[in-house]
Write an enzyme that holds these catalytic residues in place. Structure first.
Site, mmCIF file in Angstrom:
data_model
loop_
_atom_site.group_PDB
_atom_site.id
_atom_site.type_symbol
_atom_site.label_atom_id
_atom_site.label_comp_id
_atom_site.label_asym_id
_atom_site.label_seq_id
_atom_site.Cartn_x
_atom_site.Cartn_y
_atom_site.Cartn_z
ATOM 1 N N PRO A 371 -14.881 68.406 -15.631
ATOM 2 C CA PRO A 371 -16.123 68.061 -16.073
ATOM 3 C C PRO A 371 -17.434 68.541 -15.134
ATOM 4 C CG PRO A 371 -14.932 65.946 -15.117
ATOM 5 C CD PRO A 371 -13.897 67.232 -15.265
ATOM 6 N N ASP A 426 -14.741 72.342 -0.320
ATOM 7 C CA ASP A 426 -14.177 72.364 -1.648
ATOM 8 C C ASP A 426 -13.350 73.709 -1.563
ATOM 9 O OD1 ASP A 426 -15.832 70.174 -1.872
ATOM 10 O OD2 ASP A 426 -16.805 70.946 -3.643
#
Length: 607
Positions: A371, A426
């Site tokens: 998403p 990340d």
């Protein structure tokens, strides 16, 4: 620059075995010069080198419409092995007879290359960027002996060749980097050829390998190395059986790779502890999750094509109102820019690191179910998966692009090329995959450019859950002015980042002890510390509403990324299910996290 192709040779193993062949299968090759023996795809070996050289614009001045100019073929006058001059003497003869006063490129015309289409322009650019000569090398393949090659030792930082050993005996060096007869010499270095010949009265010692060994080891002339990620064979040095095997192997390699798609996935991540201190020399723990992923597929093609995603890169709309609504909700830019920026940065990296790529084109396309705008590292997942495909396609290994450097590469694609605000966490966890502890201390980052990254045991993890906003419109405010305050030395921010690091170390200990109640407490502390630094106004009402809702069911909760989603740990299974219903009623998406381990096969190449 002038290119010299060396095609003379006498008394090779291959030539002898062809003459002595009793099967009759190779009689038609008797007396054929090595460079004119059959290569791959019906072409002569020399055809490949001529086509490669002739594609570079600087050689158009001496190429003709009908082929190589006859006057540029220099005959050394020898017809027997005993009368040969030696490779260095032949090279010096070509330079002297043609009165060359330019940089030169030297290539063995009888060299069989596994990759028949590499970028020679990239080689020349790299040579001209360095204050010295250039040798080309490749990493020996399994079964190849270093004693049959000129072996180089290369400084990984400067790319300078620190040592050259011509066919070293076993144990002299651990290097598996083999030099091939593919060199670039500056015009001011050409007199060294005559000087070397004066020191070598015996023709047996007038080899190019011994010349480079002398030039580098004794004369200390600066020589730099560039890697070709492919194999080579001098066909004169192998026997008839090896020659036919190499032809078959290289041909099969080409036929096997053409049109065969390469697909890789990279996974969404959740920050379990310490974020967002990764951008402030802090410590974090993060985990990849298999619920959400980005997949990139690369297929060899005639031209380089980047395919837009039908949903994420819209170019056609039903109406102006549709364009307005989609642009407001999803922004202007999808994943196509990520593919393009990764390709650009990949070529730049390889050029700067002395890795010459093949001139193969490809088509890239991507798909993702991560998403958008909820802080689950969807952009870096696309970049990471693209990089995996490019590395596989161009045969770039972990030694060429180690994991810590790969994480830096992905971050640079986003920050330098696309100006996306991001940190290393990340990218690190998406490269290493699984559950990873990360220390981004200033000392480590300053000393070597990357932190300490430690994969952790993922067995018997508790059940984490994830929820995210259906309309994450207020998640982008999460970074606020904290970075500027940190740069200004704001005492509160500096102390908060140190506290994030302490929480991370405590969480690491709790994970190792499998103390889940303590881990849940630390997750709550992480969020409260973040709220105190960033303020509720900055966090936004959507994020705060999800946190409040989770706590009504006794669950720990924190933000896994920049905002728009929350991650939590609920140790009561009945409350977990009730909480799921409450989140869905509030218009949020809720799921139980399925951790992704790098040992699972889905992370591997899917070609």
């Amino acid at each position: 620059m002038i290119c010299i192709l060396l095609v003379a040779g006498h008394g090779t193993v291959l030539e002898t075995q062809i003459k002595n062949d009793v099967t009759g299968l190779y009689g038609h090759l008797a007396g054929v010069p090595k460079a004119l023996l059959p290569g791959i795809g019906g072409r002569k070996v020399l055809d490949f080198w001529w086509e490669t050289v002739n594609t570079y614009k600087h050689y158009e001045r001496w190429a003709t419409a009908n082929g190589f100019p006859v006057e540029n073929v220099v005959n050394d006058g020898t017809t027997t092995l005993e009368g040969r001059l030696g490779a260095v003497a032949d090279l010096e003869l070509a330079i002297r007879s043609r009165r060359l006063q330019d940089d030169i490129m030297v290539i063995a015309g009888d060299m069989l290359c596994a990759d028949q289409n590499f970028d020679i322009a990239q080689v020349i650019r790299f040579f001209r960027s360095k204050p010295g000569e250039l040798v080309i090398y490749y990493e020996l393949e399994e079964g190849e002996k270093s004693s049959s090659r000129g072996i180089v030792e290369v400084c990984p930082d400067t790319h300078r060749v620190t040592c050259f050993l011509e066919k070293p005996q076993q144990g002299r060096t651990t290097s598996r980097l083999a030099s091939v007869v593919f060199y670039c010499l500056r015009r001011e270095t050409l007199p060294y050829l005559s000087r070397f010949l004066s020191l070598q009265p015996c023709v047996q010692n007038r080899t190019l390998g011994l010349f480079w060994e002398w030039l580098i080891n004794e004369e200390k002339v600066p020589v730099f190395g560039m890697k070709l990620p492919t194999g080579f064979q001098l066909i004169g040095q192998v026997g008839l059986d090896d020659y036919t095997k190499w032809l078959a192997r290289y041909s099969a390699k080409q036929q096997g790779s053409a049109g065969k798609p390469i697909s890789y996935r990279s996974y969404a991540r959740v920050g379990l502890m310490g974020n967002p201190s990764d951008g402030f020399h802090g410590k974090t723990i993060a985990m990849t999750v298999s619920n959400f992923w980005a997949e990139v597929t690369l297929t060899e093609s005639q031209s380089l094509v980047l395919l837009p995603h039908p949903l994420n890169d819209p170019t056609e709309f039903g109406s102006l109102q549709d364009l307005y609504c989609i642009s407001c909700k999803e922004g202007y830019l999808g994943g196509l820019r990520l593919l393009q920026a990764t390709c650009k940065k990949f070529y730049q990296f390889c050029s700067e690191q002395g890795i010459a790529l093949s001139k193969q084109n490809f088509t890239l396309k991507y798909d993702t179910n991560i998403p958008r705008q909820v802080g689950l590292a969807g952009s870096s997942a696309i970049v990471s998966a693209t990089l995996k495909c490019l590395m596989k396609f161009f045969n770039i290994t972990d030694r060429d692009l180690p994991k810590p450097i790969r994480a830096n590469f992905i971050l640079n694609v986003e920050t330098d090329e696309l100006f996306i605000t991001a940190g290393l966490q990340d990218r690190v966890v998406q490269v290493y995959e699984g559950l990873v502890y990360m220390d981004f201390s200033k000392e480590l980052m300053g000393k070597r450019g990357y932190g300490e990254y430690i994969p952790m045991d993922m067995r018997d993890l508790p059940t984490f859950w994830l929820a995210y906003l259906g309309d994450p419109s207020d998640s982008g405010r999460i970074h606020s002015n904290v970075r500027q305050r940190w740069l200004n030395g704001d005492a509160d921010v500096v102390q908060a980042m140190k506290s994030f690091a302490k929480l991370t170390d405590q969480a690491r200990s709790a994970l190792e002890r499998k103390d889940w109640p303590r881990l849940a407490e630390l997750m709550d502390e992480n969020f409260e510390l973040r709220r105190s630094v960033y303020t509720e106004e900055c966090l936004g009402p959507g994020n705060l509403k999800m946190v409040q809702l989770a706590r009504q069911f006794g669950s720990s909760v924190k933000l896994p990324g920049s905002g728009g989603a929350v991650v939590g740990l609920c140790l009561d299974s009945e409350r977990l299910m009730a909480m799921k219903d409450a989140f869905q009623e509030a218009g949020c998406v809720f799921c139980v996290i399925v951790p992704f381990s790098p040992t699972t096969t889905s992370s591997q190449c899917r070609n």
